[in-house]
Scaffold this active site. Structure first.
Site, PDB file in Angstrom:
ATOM      1  CB  ILE A 153      -0.968   0.028   1.206  1.00 11.40           C
ATOM      2  CG1 ILE A 153      -0.216  -0.107   2.530  1.00 11.40           C
ATOM      3  CG2 ILE A 153      -2.018  -1.053   1.064  1.00 11.40           C
ATOM      4  CD1 ILE A 153      -1.100  -0.070   3.763  1.00 11.40           C
ATOM      5  CG  ASP A 154      -0.358   4.770  -2.213  1.00  5.99           C
ATOM      6  OD1 ASP A 154       0.304   4.137  -3.038  1.00  5.99           O
ATOM      7  OD2 ASP A 154      -1.385   5.421  -2.500  1.00  5.99           O
ATOM      8  CE  LYS A 155       6.797   8.940   3.063  1.00  5.81           C
ATOM      9  NZ  LYS A 155       7.631  10.042   2.531  1.00  5.81           N
TER      10      LYS A 155
END
Length: 350
Positions: A153-155
């Site tokens: 998942i995104d940062k």
């Protein structure tokens, strides 16, 4: 480097057509010969888990191939490989663990995988230390620094990730992600209220033609890749809404791009227009209030809340859930208080 919110896109399908003159041979031996860098044991695990199939059907490792049969192998991509992965003693928020899997809650701001600009301090560095780097499973064709990772998942997105601890678990989970059978539920705070309040966004997503680090929707079927997001409004606060979102596919930045296409960008999403006032009044008090909300939640208000899948060892469906993180909850509570106060004032004025 920003992590990409993608799942099945971590994998490619390699197809091997059995030659018309091929003599009968076991599939595990045949595939091992075709993939010389992959051990026969890992190939057998891939066959048992369904990551390696014949004419779309699951078979046993001793299946004897016939001329003309088509073998498909789900393999991960090599992107973001890092030489010399450094195990780091970084605290992990572990929500569940057994001999096969690990469920980790990733806080916002932590990059999942090392890459250019982020060689250390990532979730993978922490996992390498916790799991003992030498014993970490790797899928066929994978770089050794993937460290049990089958999705990411995104940062700046918080939430749950499932990590494989064995080769068998790795290939089993990889196939489920590829087949879209993993159940993933997100929660997001978005600007405004989607109309209708419940529905499905089915629009292709691909790289933006001008802003290459961004993604966008396409109306033409031949452009981008199909992306499907199911959404449901949990709390309509007029200026913002809390949504539940379920991914049918896992394209890069899918939720963020789909919500922007509806005119309801994710709150505080700097990349897709959620970091400015999209809905509200022109009064300076409202602007000050929104700025304080931005300070409470200084990242896109998106959380990977739950994940469900067939356990690679028991064969039973398991599901794991998590609460909204403190920054999103605090921001949401402030919005509820603000809207409630305005509604009370409106009633008193009537």
């Amino acid at each position: 480097m920003e992590e990409e919110d993608e799942n099945e896109e971590l994998f490619d399908v390699q197809e091997i057509l059995v030659d018309p003159k091929q003599s009968p041979v076991r599939i595990d031996k045949f595939v091992t010969d075709k993939l010389p860098r992959v051990s026969r044991n890992r190939v057998q695990n891939g066959i048992r888990s369904g990551s390696i199939r014949v004419d779309g059907q699951r078979v046993k490792p001793n299946h004897r191939l016939s001329p003309g049969e088509l073998i498909t192998v789900v393999i991960p991509r090599h992107e973001d490989a890092v030489d010399g992965l450094l195990p780091e003693n970084i605290p992990l928020d572990i929500r569940y663990e057994d001999d096969a899997i690990l469920i980790v809650h990733k806080p916002p701001g932590m990059v999942v995988h090392p890459g250019v600009g982020n060689p250390s301090g990532t979730l993978v560095n922490a996992l390498a230390h916790y799991l003992n780097h030498e014993d970490i499973p790797v899928l066929p064709g994978n770089d050794p620094d993937r460290v049990g990772l089958v999705h990411r998942i995104d940062k700046d997105t918080s939430g749950l990730l499932v990590i494989a601890k064995t080769d068998e678990a790795m290939t089993h989970l990889a196939r489920q992600f590829f087949d879209h059978s993993i159940e993933r539920t997100y929660q997001a705070v978005v600007w405004g209220a989607p109309d209708p309040g419940e529905g499905t966004v089915d629009r292709n997503i691909g790289r933006h033609p001008r802003i290459r680090q961004n993604y966008t929707v396409f109306d033409e079927e031949e452009e981008g890749k199909r992306a499907v997001t199911h959404y449901r409004t949990l709390d309509d606060l007029y200026y913002v809404s809390l949504l539940e979102l379920k991914l049918e596919t896992g394209r890069t930045h899918q939720i963020r791009v789909h919500m922007k296409s509806l005119g309801n960008p994710v709150f505080q999403d700097q990349k897709y227009g959620g970091d400015r006032i999209v809905k509200g009044t022109v009064y300076s008090k409202f602007k000050t209030f929104v700025e304080r909300c931005f300070e409470l939640c200084p990242r896109q208000a998106l959380h990977a809340k739950s994940i469900g899948f067939v356990h690679p060892t028991t064969g039973e469906f398991v599901q794991f859930d998590s609460d909204l993180p403190e920054d999103m909850q605090a921001m949401l509570d402030r919005w509820r208080g603000y809207v409630g106060h305005r509604r009370l004032n409106n009633l008193l004025e009537e």
